[in-house]
Design a protein around this motif. Structure first.
Motif, PDB file in Angstrom:
ATOM      1  N   THR A 171      53.379  39.492  35.150  1.00 47.04           N
ATOM      2  CA  THR A 171      54.570  40.259  36.205  1.00 47.04           C
ATOM      3  C   THR A 171      54.596  41.736  36.022  1.00 47.04           C
ATOM      4  O   THR A 171      54.529  42.543  36.798  1.00 47.04           O
ATOM      5  N   PHE A 172      54.685  42.130  34.525  1.00 48.67           N
ATOM      6  CA  PHE A 172      54.864  43.633  34.293  1.00 48.67           C
ATOM      7  C   PHE A 172      53.680  44.362  34.579  1.00 48.67           C
ATOM      8  O   PHE A 172      53.821  45.283  35.334  1.00 48.67           O
ATOM      9  N   CYS A 173      52.542  43.972  34.564  1.00 44.79           N
ATOM     10  CA  CYS A 173      51.223  44.429  35.051  1.00 44.79           C
ATOM     11  C   CYS A 173      51.057  44.542  36.535  1.00 44.79           C
ATOM     12  O   CYS A 173      50.666  45.349  37.144  1.00 44.79           O
ATOM     13  N   GLY A 174      51.498  43.466  37.237  1.00 47.10           N
ATOM     14  CA  GLY A 174      51.587  43.462  38.857  1.00 47.10           C
ATOM     15  C   GLY A 174      52.567  44.622  39.228  1.00 47.10           C
ATOM     16  O   GLY A 174      52.238  45.382  40.043  1.00 47.10           O
ATOM     17  N   LEU A 175      53.553  44.681  38.439  1.00 50.64           N
ATOM     18  CA  LEU A 175      54.529  45.873  38.722  1.00 50.64           C
ATOM     19  C   LEU A 175      53.816  47.412  38.379  1.00 50.64           C
ATOM     20  O   LEU A 175      54.088  48.366  39.389  1.00 50.64           O
ATOM     21  N   ILE A 176      53.165  47.349  37.490  1.00 48.43           N
ATOM     22  CA  ILE A 176      52.563  48.503  36.997  1.00 48.43           C
ATOM     23  C   ILE A 176      51.707  48.880  38.194  1.00 48.43           C
ATOM     24  O   ILE A 176      51.464  50.129  38.750  1.00 48.43           O
ATOM     25  N   ALA A 177      50.601  47.819  38.583  1.00 42.75           N
ATOM     26  CA  ALA A 177      49.743  48.180  39.774  1.00 42.75           C
ATOM     27  C   ALA A 177      50.342  48.827  40.992  1.00 42.75           C
ATOM     28  O   ALA A 177      49.957  49.714  41.583  1.00 42.75           O
ATOM     29  N   ARG A 178      51.522  48.185  41.356  1.00 46.32           N
ATOM     30  CA  ARG A 178      52.031  48.504  42.489  1.00 46.32           C
ATOM     31  C   ARG A 178      52.827  50.028  42.304  1.00 46.32           C
ATOM     32  O   ARG A 178      52.683  50.773  43.363  1.00 46.32           O
ATOM     33  N   GLU A 179      53.210  50.366  41.157  1.00 46.27           N
ATOM     34  CA  GLU A 179      53.585  51.796  40.841  1.00 46.27           C
ATOM     35  C   GLU A 179      52.600  52.671  41.086  1.00 46.27           C
ATOM     36  O   GLU A 179      52.840  53.867  41.646  1.00 46.27           O
ATOM     37  N   LYS A 180      51.566  52.246  40.816  1.00 46.16           N
ATOM     38  CA  LYS A 180      50.202  53.065  40.985  1.00 46.16           C
ATOM     39  C   LYS A 180      49.822  53.210  42.448  1.00 46.16           C
ATOM     40  O   LYS A 180      48.773  54.035  42.832  1.00 46.16           O
ATOM     41  N   GLY A 181      50.439  52.436  43.212  1.00 48.76           N
ATOM     42  CA  GLY A 181      50.152  52.328  44.813  1.00 48.76           C
ATOM     43  C   GLY A 181      48.879  51.414  45.148  1.00 48.76           C
ATOM     44  O   GLY A 181      48.421  51.641  46.141  1.00 48.76           O
ATOM     45  N   CYS A 182      48.800  50.524  44.212  1.00 46.15           N
ATOM     46  CA  CYS A 182      47.796  49.532  44.514  1.00 46.15           C
ATOM     47  C   CYS A 182      48.149  48.524  44.945  1.00 46.15           C
ATOM     48  O   CYS A 182      49.495  48.061  44.938  1.00 46.15           O
ATOM     49  N   ASP A 183      47.459  47.391  45.387  1.00 49.78           N
ATOM     50  CA  ASP A 183      47.991  45.869  45.938  1.00 49.78           C
ATOM     51  C   ASP A 183      48.183  44.899  44.754  1.00 49.78           C
ATOM     52  O   ASP A 183      49.082  44.149  44.691  1.00 49.78           O
ATOM     53  N   GLU A 184      47.244  45.169  43.838  1.00 52.21           N
ATOM     54  CA  GLU A 184      47.205  44.223  42.869  1.00 52.21           C
ATOM     55  C   GLU A 184      46.491  44.757  41.644  1.00 52.21           C
ATOM     56  O   GLU A 184      45.877  45.848  41.640  1.00 52.21           O
ATOM     57  N   ALA A 185      46.801  44.003  40.290  1.00 56.54           N
ATOM     58  CA  ALA A 185      46.140  44.479  39.089  1.00 56.54           C
ATOM     59  C   ALA A 185      44.957  43.845  38.705  1.00 56.54           C
ATOM     60  O   ALA A 185      44.675  42.622  39.288  1.00 56.54           O
ATOM     61  N   VAL A 186      44.050  44.142  37.884  1.00 54.93           N
ATOM     62  CA  VAL A 186      42.743  43.756  37.283  1.00 54.93           C
ATOM     63  C   VAL A 186      43.103  43.902  35.690  1.00 54.93           C
ATOM     64  O   VAL A 186      43.114  45.063  35.374  1.00 54.93           O
ATOM     65  N   PHE A 187      42.979  42.734  34.846  1.00 52.35           N
ATOM     66  CA  PHE A 187      42.986  43.058  33.580  1.00 52.35           C
ATOM     67  C   PHE A 187      41.412  43.117  33.111  1.00 52.35           C
ATOM     68  O   PHE A 187      40.392  42.157  33.496  1.00 52.35           O
ATOM     69  N   LEU A 188      41.372  43.896  32.253  1.00 46.36           N
ATOM     70  CA  LEU A 188      40.303  43.766  31.328  1.00 46.36           C
ATOM     71  C   LEU A 188      40.521  42.904  30.058  1.00 46.36           C
ATOM     72  O   LEU A 188      41.782  42.854  29.663  1.00 46.36           O
ATOM     73  N   ASN A 189      39.573  42.376  29.394  1.00 47.70           N
ATOM     74  CA  ASN A 189      39.834  41.427  28.106  1.00 47.70           C
ATOM     75  C   ASN A 189      39.595  42.364  26.806  1.00 47.70           C
ATOM     76  O   ASN A 189      39.219  43.540  26.981  1.00 47.70           O
ATOM     77  N   LEU A 190      39.745  41.813  25.589  1.00 50.97           N
ATOM     78  CA  LEU A 190      39.630  42.588  24.408  1.00 50.97           C
ATOM     79  C   LEU A 190      38.195  43.158  24.279  1.00 50.97           C
ATOM     80  O   LEU A 190      37.872  44.002  23.483  1.00 50.97           O
ATOM     81  N   GLU A 191      37.515  42.507  24.979  1.00 49.13           N
ATOM     82  CA  GLU A 191      35.865  42.707  24.816  1.00 49.13           C
ATOM     83  C   GLU A 191      35.657  44.104  25.610  1.00 49.13           C
ATOM     84  O   GLU A 191      34.735  44.580  25.446  1.00 49.13           O
ATOM     85  N   GLY A 192      36.680  44.300  26.440  1.00 45.22           N
ATOM     86  CA  GLY A 192      36.281  45.418  27.411  1.00 45.22           C
ATOM     87  C   GLY A 192      35.705  45.062  28.701  1.00 45.22           C
ATOM     88  O   GLY A 192      35.354  45.727  29.682  1.00 45.22           O
ATOM     89  N   ASN A 193      35.395  43.601  28.857  1.00 44.99           N
ATOM     90  CA  ASN A 193      34.798  43.072  30.088  1.00 44.99           C
ATOM     91  C   ASN A 193      35.883  42.603  30.999  1.00 44.99           C
ATOM     92  O   ASN A 193      37.186  42.733  30.651  1.00 44.99           O
ATOM     93  N   VAL A 194      35.649  42.322  32.225  1.00 45.02           N
ATOM     94  CA  VAL A 194      36.613  42.173  33.474  1.00 45.02           C
ATOM     95  C   VAL A 194      37.180  40.779  32.936  1.00 45.02           C
ATOM     96  O   VAL A 194      36.055  39.786  32.732  1.00 45.02           O
ATOM     97  N   ALA A 195      38.488  40.436  33.058  1.00 40.68           N
ATOM     98  CA  ALA A 195      39.055  39.230  32.846  1.00 40.68           C
ATOM     99  C   ALA A 195      39.450  38.664  34.374  1.00 40.68           C
ATOM    100  O   ALA A 195      38.562  38.068  34.776  1.00 40.68           O
ATOM    101  N   GLU A 196      40.683  38.738  34.672  1.00 42.31           N
ATOM    102  CA  GLU A 196      41.065  38.380  35.945  1.00 42.31           C
ATOM    103  C   GLU A 196      42.419  39.171  36.567  1.00 42.31           C
ATOM    104  O   GLU A 196      42.705  40.172  35.892  1.00 42.31           O
ATOM    105  N   GLY A 197      42.848  38.669  37.763  1.00 45.90           N
ATOM    106  CA  GLY A 197      43.881  39.389  38.286  1.00 45.90           C
ATOM    107  C   GLY A 197      45.005  38.886  37.578  1.00 45.90           C
ATOM    108  O   GLY A 197      44.826  37.465  36.738  1.00 45.90           O
TER     109      GLY A 197
END
Ligand code: PMP
Length: 321
Positions: A171-197
């Motif tokens: 939820t908090f990261c979804g809110l950040i993405a919208r503050e940035k003018g985007c539709d949705e967030a994407v998480f990287l993982n601790l390895e720096g690779n792509v994780a998920e939305g």
């Protein structure tokens, strides 16, 4: 009393074996789950078909639900068959042709120490008509924000369980993405690779290969992801499961989100904010339009859930049968 503007066609709720009116479900302020996120849930869809409403992969969803409950060490007062029947009943009771179904288990009212030793486990199942999760326009492609926050790592928590508290990060990261003018967030993982939305998996198409990651990359391996991979393979597309890098996203021929709520939608633009302190970078995926493989997979998925692909009929649970 409770406005159903965001819950179209919701009239009744299944609560601990009883069908109650939408306004009649009581959860006390001192319920454990409200304070600590000690609930588990599922998100399931039923679709209108020629044989009436059908729930997509209901059994797999309930298996995951019970797995999530086991992670939180809940003694669930109903078994799998009961929960499956209750999900279908709540669709019938609300007279829904297509529905989003939300089974919820929570530690209820008892004590308020972190250990819910006196809290009963309560099961509540609701259903309503939920349209396109990211809006109708999402079909034309969404703009995502790659977060500076890393997804909770799979060695730190059960990321394959749908635990209420895990969704605070979503939820908090979804809110950040919208503050940035985007539709949705994407998480990287601790390895720096792509994780998920926050509530979606990510698939890449590159040189005709459909690729996604798995649980070792700190994701929930979604039922939609797994279904779409299977459909892709059956359509003769090459599929691959392995780590995906941030660079793979911008260099992709096509990108998509999959999930029960979102279904299959193209990702067409990326704002990369993943390196704290560095300027954000924008990139457009290929020509910025939904690609042919994404469109093909979306169409096949929508036909599958709608009962128009007999080869996947075993994935459907007909509510009126
Ligand atoms: N990741 C997360 C974190 C989710 O909450 C969801 C939605 N359940 C997904 C992926 C997609 O899973 P599914 O396809 O099973 O809905």
């Amino acid at each position: 009393m409770f406005d159903t503007a965001f819950f179209p066609n919701a009239k009744k709720i299944w609560s601990m074996g009883k069908i109650l009116g939408w306004d009649d479900v009581l959860v006390h302020s001192q319920s454990h789950a409200l304070h600590y996120g000690t609930s588990v849930f599922e998100g399931i869809r039923a679709y209108s078909t020629a044989r009436g409403p059908a729930v997509f992969r209901l059994e797999e969803h309930i298996d995951r639900f019970l797995h999530s409950a086991a992670v939180l060490k809940m003694s669930v007062p109903y078994n799998k068959a009961d929960i499956i029947d209750a999900c279908k009943l709540v669709i019938r009771e609300n007279e829904l042709e297509a529905a989003y179904i939300r089974p919820l288990l929570l530690y209820g009212y008892g004590n308020l120490g972190l250990i819910p030793k006196a809290c009963p486990v309560e099961l509540i199942i609701s259903a309503w008509q939920w349209g396109a999760y990211l809006g109708e326009k999402a079909r034309d492609g969404v703009h995502v924000y790659i977060l500076p926050w890393r997804r909770i790592h799979h060695t730190q928590h059960h990321m394959g369980a749908k635990l209420g508290g895990n969704y605070v990060q979503s939820t908090f990261c979804g809110l950040i993405a919208r503050e940035k003018g985007c539709d949705e967030a994407v998480f990287l993982n601790l390895e720096g690779n792509v994780a998920e939305g926050p509530g979606e998996n990510i698939l890449i198409v590159k040189d005709g290969v459909v690729k996604t990651n798995d649980r070792t990359e700190s994701i929930l391996e979604g039922i939609t992801r797994t279904s779409v991979l299977r459909i892709a393979a059956d359509l003769g597309l090459e599929t691959e499961v392995g780590p995906m890098t941030k660079e793979d996203l911008c260099a992709a021929d096509e990108l998509m989100f999959t999930g029960t709520a979102v279904e299959v939608i193209p990702i067409t633009r990326i704002k990369d904010g993943s390196v704290a302190g560095e300027p954000e970078r924008e990139c457009v995926v290929a020509d910025g339009l939904p690609g042919p493989v994404t469109r093909q997979l979306r169409e096949a998925y929508m036909e599958t859930v709608g009962g128009q692909r007999p080869e996947y009929d075993s994935w459907l649970d007909y509510v009126n049968d």
